[in-house]
Write a protein that holds these residues in place. Sequence first.
Motif, PDB file in Angstrom:
ATOM      1  N   ARG A 121       0.825  -1.216   0.000  1.00  0.00           N
ATOM      2  CA  ARG A 121       0.000   0.000   0.000  1.00  0.00           C
ATOM      3  C   ARG A 121       0.860   1.268   0.000  1.00  0.00           C
ATOM      4  N   TYR A 122       2.120   1.138   0.427  1.00  0.00           N
ATOM      5  CA  TYR A 122       2.994   2.302   0.572  1.00  0.00           C
ATOM      6  C   TYR A 122       4.082   2.362  -0.501  1.00  0.00           C
ATOM      7  N   ARG A 127       0.895   2.782  -5.056  1.00  0.00           N
ATOM      8  CA  ARG A 127      -0.017   3.809  -4.528  1.00  0.00           C
ATOM      9  C   ARG A 127      -0.473   4.754  -5.630  1.00  0.00           C
ATOM     10  N   ARG A 130      -3.125   3.141  -7.807  1.00  0.00           N
ATOM     11  CA  ARG A 130      -4.456   3.178  -7.189  1.00  0.00           C
ATOM     12  C   ARG A 130      -5.109   4.545  -7.370  1.00  0.00           C
ATOM     13  N   TYR A 177      -3.808  -5.520  -1.482  1.00  0.00           N
ATOM     14  CA  TYR A 177      -3.753  -4.323  -2.320  1.00  0.00           C
ATOM     15  C   TYR A 177      -4.982  -4.214  -3.217  1.00  0.00           C
ATOM     16  N   TRP A 180      -8.004  -3.304  -1.291  1.00  0.00           N
ATOM     17  CA  TRP A 180      -7.904  -1.888  -0.936  1.00  0.00           C
ATOM     18  C   TRP A 180      -8.294  -1.016  -2.130  1.00  0.00           C
ATOM     19  N   CYS A 181      -7.893  -1.419  -3.319  1.00  0.00           N
ATOM     20  CA  CYS A 181      -8.199  -0.638  -4.527  1.00  0.00           C
ATOM     21  C   CYS A 181      -9.671  -0.733  -4.916  1.00  0.00           C
TER      22      CYS A 181
END
Length: 320
Positions: A121-122, A127, A130, A177, A180-181
């Motif tokens: 995510r970082y 990132r 996304r 990931y 999260w997206c």
Amino acid sequence: MRIGIAGTGFMAEMHAAEYAEMDVDVVAVCSPSGPDEFLRSFDFGADAYTDVARMCEDAALDAVDVCTPTHTHVDVVRAVAENGLDVFLEKPIAGTLEEANEISRIVDDAGVRCMVGHVVRYVPSYREARDLSIGDPGVARARRLSPFPDWGSGDWFADRDRSGGVFVDLAIHDLDYLRWCWGPVERVFARRRRESEAEHGFATLRFENGAVGYVEASWAQPESRPLTSELELAGDDGLVEFDSDDEAAYCEWTDDGVTVESPLAKSGYRRELEHFASCVESGTDPDVGPAAAIASLRLALAAERSADRGEPVAPEEVIA
């Protein structure tokens, strides 16, 4: 800010290298076999411990970075939380939902912060991918290929009861990931080939929004091949592509042309650890807490269950 590190393996080394460049003091390091060799590698001037509870009691810490094997997370987090210290916990949060829920209860009862290290995510390129506008989600593809991780003490990665296997330990990077997206996953269908020290898995995801995802993860690559990763996010208004072997970090194709950019200088590890440090200092909650980590673990376990059964599995079916 005073940090203690629990563990002296590969991930502890990665984190220690980042802390050395941050405004953070690593004042204690703990390993059951003793961290002396680890401390010689880093000029921290930190104290050595062989027991996490003793380190937390004696070292006047603000937080502890837990980089121990997955199957030890519950006991280590309990020792840290009982001393009122915030926790950075390397992913996955645990190997089972029971242990993951126990960790969540422990930190909630103690009133401490817990951030789980879902580093992808970082990573700047991920990132940015996304955040780019590609319209309504359509198809996602993520690959993560690696030789077998033989650096674990006691060869714990080869014991699937302790490591969880390739879906829980490696594919969870991309499962987290993509979730999260593009949000929750409705069902997953997975295949897996496993040998004693080799494993390769595929998972097809059906998102609740109708999009489809494809995740491939491997611990079966030759020793000569480094870790590689790839990503594609395709929508009805664009495509984002990333390949770690390509000099271009990511490309965006739209009706207006092609955009190619490079990643920023800071690594994903630096960015996630800086975020955790800022949360400890400011008293705010981290971006990736136990609830998000549990949802991603549930998805990885659903893939594992699907591979065992040979049929699709809904993540909500995985309750234990």
